[in-house]
Design a protein around this motif. Structure first.
Motif, PDB file in Angstrom:
ATOM      1  N   SER C 339       0.865  -1.310   0.010  1.00 47.07           N
ATOM      2  CA  SER C 339      -0.015  -0.018  -0.007  1.00 47.07           C
ATOM      3  C   SER C 339       0.759   1.269  -0.027  1.00 47.07           C
ATOM      4  O   SER C 339       0.557   2.435  -0.568  1.00 47.07           O
ATOM      5  CB  SER C 339      -0.937  -0.052   1.224  1.00 47.07           C
ATOM      6  OG  SER C 339      -0.312  -0.265   2.355  1.00 47.07           O
ATOM      7  N   LEU C 342       1.175   3.394  -3.328  1.00 46.73           N
ATOM      8  CA  LEU C 342       0.260   4.208  -3.696  1.00 46.73           C
ATOM      9  C   LEU C 342       0.549   5.575  -3.459  1.00 46.73           C
ATOM     10  O   LEU C 342      -0.070   6.431  -4.204  1.00 46.73           O
ATOM     11  CB  LEU C 342      -1.338   3.783  -2.956  1.00 46.73           C
ATOM     12  CG  LEU C 342      -1.763   2.587  -3.488  1.00 46.73           C
ATOM     13  CD1 LEU C 342      -2.773   2.265  -2.658  1.00 46.73           C
ATOM     14  CD2 LEU C 342      -1.935   2.533  -5.043  1.00 46.73           C
ATOM     15  N   LEU C 343       1.140   6.102  -2.291  1.00 44.18           N
ATOM     16  CA  LEU C 343       1.245   7.448  -1.882  1.00 44.18           C
ATOM     17  C   LEU C 343       2.291   8.271  -2.472  1.00 44.18           C
ATOM     18  O   LEU C 343       3.157   7.810  -2.829  1.00 44.18           O
ATOM     19  CB  LEU C 343       1.353   7.250  -0.354  1.00 44.18           C
ATOM     20  CG  LEU C 343       0.505   6.527   0.419  1.00 44.18           C
ATOM     21  CD1 LEU C 343       1.197   6.202   1.892  1.00 44.18           C
ATOM     22  CD2 LEU C 343      -0.680   7.367   0.763  1.00 44.18           C
ATOM     23  N   ASP C 347       2.054  13.002   1.666  1.00 39.43           N
ATOM     24  CA  ASP C 347       1.829  11.534   2.814  1.00 39.43           C
ATOM     25  C   ASP C 347       2.611  10.365   2.336  1.00 39.43           C
ATOM     26  O   ASP C 347       2.458   8.976   2.764  1.00 39.43           O
ATOM     27  CB  ASP C 347       0.467  11.069   2.614  1.00 39.43           C
ATOM     28  CG  ASP C 347      -0.485  12.038   3.620  1.00 39.43           C
ATOM     29  OD1 ASP C 347      -0.086  12.417   4.643  1.00 39.43           O
ATOM     30  OD2 ASP C 347      -1.460  12.460   3.055  1.00 39.43           O
TER      31      ASP C 347
ATOM     32  N   GLU D 127      -2.384   1.468   6.179  1.00 31.75           N
ATOM     33  CA  GLU D 127      -2.027   2.491   7.000  1.00 31.75           C
ATOM     34  C   GLU D 127      -0.850   3.028   6.515  1.00 31.75           C
ATOM     35  O   GLU D 127       0.206   3.451   7.122  1.00 31.75           O
ATOM     36  CB  GLU D 127      -1.526   1.797   8.401  1.00 31.75           C
ATOM     37  CG  GLU D 127      -2.792   1.070   8.854  1.00 31.75           C
ATOM     38  CD  GLU D 127      -2.766   0.429  10.273  1.00 31.75           C
ATOM     39  OE1 GLU D 127      -1.660   0.350  10.696  1.00 31.75           O
ATOM     40  OE2 GLU D 127      -3.902   0.427  11.181  1.00 31.75           O
ATOM     41  N   LEU D 151      -4.473   5.395   6.091  1.00 34.96           N
ATOM     42  CA  LEU D 151      -4.285   6.160   4.733  1.00 34.96           C
ATOM     43  C   LEU D 151      -3.498   5.210   3.796  1.00 34.96           C
ATOM     44  O   LEU D 151      -2.834   4.242   4.381  1.00 34.96           O
ATOM     45  CB  LEU D 151      -3.293   7.289   4.949  1.00 34.96           C
ATOM     46  CG  LEU D 151      -1.823   6.856   5.217  1.00 34.96           C
ATOM     47  CD1 LEU D 151      -1.032   8.359   4.865  1.00 34.96           C
ATOM     48  CD2 LEU D 151      -1.402   6.535   6.563  1.00 34.96           C
ATOM     49  N   PRO D 152      -3.742   5.141   2.593  1.00 33.47           N
ATOM     50  CA  PRO D 152      -4.773   6.102   1.987  1.00 33.47           C
ATOM     51  C   PRO D 152      -6.216   5.256   1.944  1.00 33.47           C
ATOM     52  O   PRO D 152      -6.266   4.085   1.722  1.00 33.47           O
ATOM     53  CB  PRO D 152      -4.447   6.241   0.608  1.00 33.47           C
ATOM     54  CG  PRO D 152      -3.637   4.827   0.075  1.00 33.47           C
ATOM     55  CD  PRO D 152      -3.253   4.527   1.608  1.00 33.47           C
ATOM     56  N   LYS D 201      -6.578  10.675   4.143  1.00 35.40           N
ATOM     57  CA  LYS D 201      -5.479  10.290   5.541  1.00 35.40           C
ATOM     58  C   LYS D 201      -6.897  10.505   6.508  1.00 35.40           C
ATOM     59  O   LYS D 201      -7.213  11.761   6.439  1.00 35.40           O
ATOM     60  CB  LYS D 201      -4.556  11.044   5.719  1.00 35.40           C
ATOM     61  CG  LYS D 201      -3.905  10.784   7.009  1.00 35.40           C
ATOM     62  CD  LYS D 201      -2.425  11.368   7.052  1.00 35.40           C
ATOM     63  CE  LYS D 201      -1.718  11.043   8.381  1.00 35.40           C
ATOM     64  NZ  LYS D 201      -0.402  11.791   8.618  1.00 35.40           N
TER      65      LYS D 201
END
Lengths: 408, 374, 408, 374
Positions: C339, C342-343, C347, D127, D151-152, D201
Motif C-alpha cells: 500500500s 500508492l502514496l 503523505d 496504514e 491512509l490512503p 488520510k
C-alpha cells in the motif's frame, strides 16, 4: 452459473459412461502388449461405430447421429478417461472426411465415408510442403491433366500418419499462371498407389510422428477431385477450420501447476524445500493463471455450445498460450532440479514430473509451430478478432510462376 | 579505458575462427551425436597441435603460458563452433582447477600431458540429484580412497582423470584427482539433454585418489573454481548464442512466406533484435568477468555471476527462438537448431542454474554495499 | 584489459578536475536559490567557453578545440559530478549547431555559432509534428516562397525548451507534389519572430518539459536556409544522428539494482525482510544484468573511442533496454511496498528510493517513446545491424499530397 | 455446463453499458481529476436512482436483493467507464462487508441509506506502510474507541462511514464501523497515484466506533471480505483492461505512419493480440471467481486469488502498452491513457499486490492437494 450438465446432457453422459464401462474395460490402463496400434485401433473404432459414437454431430443421411456438439464433447470427455487407441482416426474423421462429404460427388461420399467411419480405412491430410508452411497457398506439388484423370508430382511434408494411411486428401497446383490462391485443386489420393513414397521425419526430440511424402507420376481419376478445378483453396478452408479445433490444447495428462508443486516439494532448498521459495511460488501462480485460464476459457466456449450459441473467438488463444507455457515450465523445472535436470534415460532422476516437464520443453518447441505458429495465431487474433489491418501482401495478385519477382 | 581484448587476443580469435570454420563445421558435432565416439579425436589432435590445450599451462610444463584472456577468446570460438571435443571439460575446467590447486607433484604429472593433448581431464561435481554446486557431496573420501558415484560427468568416458568433490572426515569438503584407469573406478555412458557432449556415470569403489585440497582450503579452491569457470562458460555460451542468432538471421533473410522474406516481418525482425540485445548484454558481462579474472579484482564474485546469468539467458532465448523462426524444419532431427536448443539446457545447468547464480549475484551486490559502507 | 585512462587521457582529466574544482565549487550541491535557470545556465556556459570546454571536438576554425571524442567524454564525466545548469544547451550545441555549421552559409555560421557556444543564445529543434512522430518525413508544416524569403505556417510538437529558445532549426515541406522524403527544406527560425507561439505540453506525470509551437505567416530570409531546397531530409539526418547519442541512457542518479536492494531491506517480510525473499533476489539480478549490462556496453564503446576506433553498433541497444527496465522496476518496487506504493506527495512513504522508483514508472512510459520508440529502435537494430529487410513502404515514391490514397 | 452469466445479468450489462456510455464518458473522470470535488455527485445520484447502490441489499432494507453475479456485471461496467463515483469503496466493499458482518443493528442503521445512495461507505485497512492486507493493524481499538490513522482511504473524503481494521485487546483483530462525522475523527486529502479516485488520510483520536467483529470472528470476516473483494475488483479491473485495449486498438486502426495504419505492423498488432489474450484469461478467472462467490464453493480461495492476479496482469499490460501504442500523445496530460496507467497501479496495490495474491494462490493449490489426498 454452474458446471452441471443439463438434464439432456446428463442423460447422454450416463449412457456413454455405461457403454464405456461395458465396452472399454480393457483400456482402463495403458496397453502393454505387442499388438499393432492399427489393429487395436480398428477394433475399437468398429465398436464405437456399431454403438453410434462415430460422427455424432454428422447428418443421419451420412450415417451420422444428427447429435449436438455438446454430445460430441461429452463423448470425448468420457472416452479420454480411458487409454483407448483412437488417435489414428483423429485426422481422417476430424478433418479429411468432413472435407470429402462437403465437397465430394455423391458416389465418392458413398464409397469412402461409411468405410472410414467404421475405421476400415485410415486417412491423412497432405497440405504442407517444404516451401509452404505458414504460407500454405505457396504449395508447388503439381497436378496435370492426363486424359480423363490427373498426374501428380511433388512433395508434401509434416504429414501425420502417412505411413499407415490408406487414403489422403491432397491440395495441388493445377494452374501456375494464376495468383497463388487461385489455381489450386484438391483431390483424394490413394496412398498405396504406385509413385507414392512415405519417409518418416525424425524430430528434434527423437520421435517420428510426421512424414515426408513424395509423389512421382501418381495417377488420380477425375471423380476423386474435391470441388472445382481451381477452387482448392476454398476447399482446404473446410479442412483447416477443423484443424484449428483439433490442434488447440495440450495433451491430456501433460504437466500443470500441480506438477511443479510436487516437484518443488521434492527438492530440498537451503531451508525446507523449494516450494517455500517465493520465486517458485510466484512462478507456479503464473503457470496456474495461464494453464487454468485456458481450461476455464474452454468452459466458456462449451457453455456457449451447450446453450446452443456460437462460441466467441476466445478459443483462439489456447495454443499460443499453452505452447509457450509448456516451454517455460520445462526450463523452470530444469532450473529447480539443477543438475538432475540434465539427466535423460536410464540414469534419469526420479523426481516427480521432472521427466514429463523436460519432455515438454522439447515438444513445446514443435507445438509452437504446428497447426499455426505463434506468429500466425497472433495475426489471426489481431486481424479477425480485433479487426486490425492485415499484413501487406505483395504476392496476392501476382501469377504464381512470377512470384519470385515481387519478393521483398 | 581499455575494456576490450588486446590486438593479440583478437588475432588469436581470427585464427581460431578461421580454423574452426574450416575444420569444425557443425557436421562434426552431428557425426559425434550420431556415432559411438566420445569426441572427434582427429579434431582434438589438431587443436592440441595449435597449442590450445596448453594455452594457459606454464612453458615449464610444455604450455604456452598465455593469459586467461586468450582462453576466454578460445572458449567463445569453440562455443560458436559447437566443436565436439572435450575443450570445456579438459581445458576450461580440469586444467584450470589443477593449476589453481597449487599441488605441484600432481601438476608435474599431468600438466605436460594436458599441454600436448595426450591426456584429457574433467571435473566431476554433480551427483545426479538437485544439489547445487556449493553443496556437500555424497561421494565419500576416506584417506585417499573414494566411494560413491558422480553423474553426469561431461566427457567422463574420454577423460584420463577427473577432479572430484567429495565429503571427507567430519563432512569437510575434499577436492581430489582420480586417475580413471585406476582400480575401483568403473564408468558407463550416461545420457543427458546434450547429445554432442557425451557424459558418463562414474562409480568409485574404494578407488585411489590424490587429495588436492581439504576443508577450508578446498572450499576456497572450489569457490574460486566456480567463479572462474562461470566466466569461461559464459564465453562459451556467448559464442553459441551468437552462432544461434546468426543461424536465425541467415534463415530469416532467405525464407519466403506470403511473398516476403520472413525477416521483413516485425514479429521476426524484432525477435532477432532481442537476440542481439541479449547477446550484447551477455558479451559486456563476459568481458567484465574476463577483466576481473585477469586482474584478480574483488569484483570477481559479482562479475562471474553476472557473466553466467547473462550468458544463460542469451543462449536459451536464441536457441528457443532459432527453432521458432525456422518453423517446422527447425524442429527436425536433421536441422542444426537442436544443437543450440540442447546446448542451452546443458549450459544452463552444468554449473548451477541461473537461480543459483542470481542469488550469488545479489550476495555479491550486498557484499559490495557492505564494503562501500565500511 | 583495464579501466584506466591512457597517459594523455589522465592528463586531460587532471586538468579538467582542477579547473572544475576551481570554477564549479558553487555547484557541489543542488541549487536552492531562486535565480532563473537561464541566468544561471548562461553564467556557467560563459565560464566553460572561456576555458575552452565548449565544442571540444569541433574544428578550431569554428572556435572549437580540435580535441578527441575521449576528451569530450572525460569532460562530461567530470562535469556530471557537479549539479551544473548545463542542460539548456544540450539540444542547441548537441544537435542544432552541428547542423548549422555543416549546412549553413559562411556568414550564417559566423553569425550564430560563436554566440551559441558562449551561451548567449539558446536553441531548440523543431522537427516532430502531430502527424509526424516515428514517421518524421510525414511533416506538414509549410514553407512557401515569398519574394526573397519564405513564409512558414504549421505546427510542431514535442519541442524541448522552445519556451526559452532564441532560435531553432525547423524542417518544413516546400513541395507537396514530391514524395515525402523529397520536398523538405530546413531553416533557421527566430523563435521571437512575429507569428511564433509556444504552448507548454503538460505530461502524464504532471511536468511540462515539452512544447507545442505554432507558426502563422512567420517570415524567414533565404540565407537562413540550411542546405538546398528539397534537401531537408538529408540535412535532418545530421541532426538526428546526434539525437540518438543524446537520448541514449537513463538520467544520472536514477534507480538501479542497489536502489531495489535498499528498498527491499527496509520492508519487513513474514520472516526477516524482503531482500531475503527469493523472488526479490531473482528480480534484482535481472535488473543488474540489464542495467549494469548497458553501462558495461557503454564502456566497450568508450574503449573503441579511446583507442581511436569507430564504436560498433552495440550502443544502439541502450535506450530500448533501459526504458522498459525502469518501467518494470517501478512496478516491482510498488508491489514490494504494497500500500505504501500508492502514496504520493505529502503523505508519501519514506521508504528508501520508493519515490524515485515510482516516478521512474511514469517517466519511463515517455522514455519508451521519446527519441525513437521501442519499435523503431528494434527496427533499426534488425535492419541496420543485422541486415534484415526493411518494412514494406507503400509511401516511398508517392507524391506527398496523394499519400492518403495508398494507406493500407 | 453453464459457465456464463444469465440472460438477466447480460441484460443488466447492456443497460449499464448504455447508461455509462451516455452519462459517464471519460470527460467525467477528467473533470473530477482536475477539480476539487471528491466525486461526481450528479452521476452518483443517477446511479442510486437506477438501484445500483442497493443492488445486493435485501429488499427489507430498501435494496433490490439481487445476486453477486449482477454486482460483478456492474463492477466490470463501472471499471470500463472509469466512473468517478465511490462505487468500489461503497458498493463493492463497504456494503458487502457490512452485510457479511451479520451485525443487524448497524445494518439496520446504514443499509437503507446505502441503498438509496444517501450514505457512502468505505473500507479502511491500509496504514501507509508496506504491510499486507492480512497483517496486524497499528490502529488501536480500546473498548469502542479508535486511536491511530488510516491512509490512503479511497473515497475517504466523500464517505459517511468507514469500516476499519484495528488492533484490539491482546493484539486481536477488530473490525469496526466509524461514523466519520463523529468527534475524534479528522480527515485530510491524501494524494495517490490515481488522480480520479480521491483518497483521504483519516486520523482517529479516541473516536467512537461500533465493533462489528473481534478476534477469530474478525479474522474470518476479513478473510472472506478479502476473497470477495478480490473477485469484485477483478471484474472492475477487467472492465478497465478491456477499455484500455479498445482504446489502443481503435487508435491503431486510425493512426498512420510510413503510409500504413500502425495496426498493420506486427509489432503493434501482436501487442494488441497479447492484450486480448491477457484479458480473456482474466475474464475466465473472474468468471470462476464469480461462480465460487455465488455458490460459496470451497474453491473460492483459489478462484479469488486467480481472478485478482489475472486482472492485475491484464490491466497493467493493457495500460502500459496503450500509452506505448499512442506514442507521444499517449504520454500527455490531455490523453486518456493516463487514467488507465494510474488505475493500473491503484488496482495492483489497493488490496494486496500480485505477489501477495500469488502466494495466496499457491497456498490454495497446496490446500486443494491436501484435500484431495485426504
Amino acid at each position: 452459473m454452474d458446471f452441471e450438465d443439463t438434464a439432456e446432457e446428463a442423460a447422454y453422459r450416463t449412457a456413454v459412461r455405461e457403454w464405456l464401462a461395458a465396452n472399454a474395460a480393457e483400456y482402463k490402463t495403458p496397453y502393454e502388449g505387442d499388438v499393432d496400434l492399427v489393429v487395436r485401433g480398428k477394433a475399437w473404432q468398429a465398436k464405437k461405430y456399431a454403438a453410434g459414437y462415430v460422427g455424432i454431430t454428422w447428418p443421419k443421411a451420412l450415417g451420422g447421429q444428427g447429435g449436438t456438439p455438446m454430445q460430441q464433447i461429452i463423448f470425448n470427455q468420457e472416452e479420454s478417461k480411458y487409454w483407448v487407441p483412437a488417435g489414428i482416426y483423429a485426422i481422417g474423421l476430424g478433418m479429411c472426411i468432413p472435407t470429402v462429404f462437403t465437397h465430394g460427388r455423391p458416389e465418392i461420399i458413398q464409397r469412402y465415408v461409411p468405410v472410414a467411419m467404421k475405421g476400415e480405412e485410415i486417412w491423412c491430410q497432405l497440405f504442407s510442403e517444404p516451401a509452404a508452411g505458414s504460407d500454405l497457398a505457396g504449395i508447388r506439388t503439381k497436378a496435370e491433366r492426363d486424359g480423363d484423370g490427373w498426374v501428380i508430382n511433388g512433395q508434401k511434408v509434416w504429414t501425420s500418419g502417412a505411413h499407415r494411411a490408406d487414403y489422403g486428401i491432397i491440395v495441388t497446383r493445377t494452374d501456375p499462371t494464376q495468383p497463388k490462391h487461385k489455381g489450386l485443386t484438391m483431390f483424394i489420393i490413394n496412398m498405396r498407389a504406385p509413385g507414392v513414397e512415405v519417409r518418416p521425419i525424425k524430430q528434434m526430440a527423437g520421435a517420428s510422428e510426421f512424414n515426408e511424402v513424395f509423389f512421382t507420376d501418381v495417377r488420380i481419376a477425375d471423380d476423386h477431385r474435391l470441388g472445382d478445378v481451381g477452387d482448392g483453396w476454398r476447399v482446404s478452408l473446410t479442412t483447416l477450420m477443423n484443424e484449428r479445433l483439433a490442434v488447440g490444447g495440450k495433451p491430456t495428462n501433460s504437466p500443470d501447476a500441480h506438477s511443479l508443486i510436487e516437484l518443488a516439494r521434492a527438492i530440498d532448498a537451503e531451508e525446507g524445500n523449494m516450494l517455500e521459495q517465493s520465486h517458485v511460488r510466484q512462478k507456479i501462480a503464473d503457470v496456474y493463471i495461464q494453464d487454468r485460464g485456458i481450461s476455464l476459457t474452454r468452459m466458456r466456449t462449451m457453455s456457449a455450445i451447450s446453450s446452443g450459441r456460437t462460441p466467441g473467438p476466445e478459443s483462439s488463444i489456447s495454443k499460443v498460450v499453452v505452447a509457450k507455457l509448456m516451454q517455460d515450465m520445462g526450463s523452470f523445472a530444469g532450473d529447480m532440479a539443477e543438475s538432475a535436470g540434465l539427466l535423460v534415460g536410464e540414469d534419469a532422476s526420479s523426481l516427480p514430473h521432472l521427466d514429463a516437464l523436460r519432455q515438454g520443453y522439447f515438444w513445446s518447441a514443435g507445438l509452437r509451430i504446428a497447426g499455426g505458429t505463434d506468429e500466425i495465431l497472433r495475426n489471426i487474433i489481431a486481424e479477425r478478432v480485433l479487426g486490425l489491418p492485415g499484413d501487406i501482401r505483395p504476392d496476392k495478385s501476382v501469377p504464381f510462376n512470377e512470384l519470385h519477382k515481387v519478393v521483398s | 579505458m581499455n575494456f576490450q581484448f588486446s590486438e593479440e587476443a583478437e588475432a588469436l580469435r581470427d585464427e581460431a575462427r578461421k580454423f574452426l570454420a574450416a575444420e569444425s563445421g557443425r557436421e562434426k558435432a552431428r557425426a559425434v551425436m550420431n556415432g559411438d565416439a566420445t569426441h572427434d579425436a582427429a579434431l582434438w589432435s589438431r587443436i592440441a597441435e595449435l597449442g590450445w590445450t596448453g594455452l594457459r599451462i606454464p612453458e615449464a610444463h610444455g604450455g604456452l603460458g598465455l593469459s586467461v584472456l586468450e582462453l576466454c577468446v578460445l572458449a567463445e570460438e569453440v562455443g560458436r563452433a559447437l566443436s565436439p571435443v572435450p575443450f570445456t571439460s579438459s581445458v576450461l575446467m580440469a586444467t584450470e582447477l589443477l593449476m589453481a590447486s597449487g599441488h605441484e607433484a600432481t601438476q608435474a604429472a599431468w600438466l605436460p600431458k594436458l599441454a600436448d593433448g595426450s591426456a584429457i581431464g574433467t571435473v566431476a561435481w554433480m551427483e545426479g540429484d538437485a544439489t547445487r554446486p556449493d553443496g556437500t557431496p555424497k561421494l565419500s573420501c576416506s584417506g585417499d580412497r573414494l566411494t560413491g558415484a558422480k553423474l553426469p560427468v561431461a566427457d567422463g568416458l574420454a577423460a584420463d582423470f577427473a577432479i572430484v568433490t567429495a565429503r571427507g572426515e567430519a563432512g569437510a569438503l575434499v577436492i581430489a584427482l582420480v586417475d580413471l584407469s585406476a582400480t575401483g573406478v568403473s564408468r558407463s555412458a550416461c545420457d543427458t539433454v546434450d547429445l554432442v557432449r557425451k557424459s558418463a556415470k562414474i562409480v568409485f569403489s574404494d578407488a585411489p585418489c590424490t587429495v588436492l585440497a581439504r576443508a577450508d582450503e578446498a572450499e576456497r579452491l572450489r569457490a574460486r573454481h566456480l567463479q572462474g569457470t562461470a566466466v569461461l562458460l559464459a564465453f562459451e555460451g556467448l559464442g553459441s548464442a551468437d552462432a544461434a542468432m546468426e543461424m536465425a538471421v541467415d534463415y530469416a533473410k532467405e525464407r519466403v512466406a506470403f511473398g516476403r522474406r520472413i525477416g521483413g516481418y516485425q514479429a521476426v525482425k524484432h525477435r532477432c533484435a532481442d537476440m542481439y540485445i541479449k547477446n550484447q548484454l551477455a558479451r559486456s558481462h563476459a568481458y567484465y568477468g574476463a577483466w576481473a579474472l585477469l586482474t584478480g579484482a574483488p569484483e570477481l564474485a559479482l562479475a562471474a555471476a553476472g557473466a553466467r546469468v547473462a550468458a544463460i539467458d542469451a543462449l536459451q532465448f536464441a536457441a528457443e527462438e532459432n527453432v521458432q523462426l525456422h518453423g517446422g524444419i527447425g524442429f527436425t532431427w536433421e536441422s542444426d537448431c537442436q544443437f543450440f536448443y540442447r546446448r542451452g539446457r546443458l549450459l544452463a545447468l552444468n554449473l548451477g542454474s541461473r537461480t543459483f547464480w542470481s542469488d550469488q549475484l545479489v550476495r555479491a551486490l550486498e557484499q559490495r554495499n557492505t564494503d562501500l559502507a565500511a
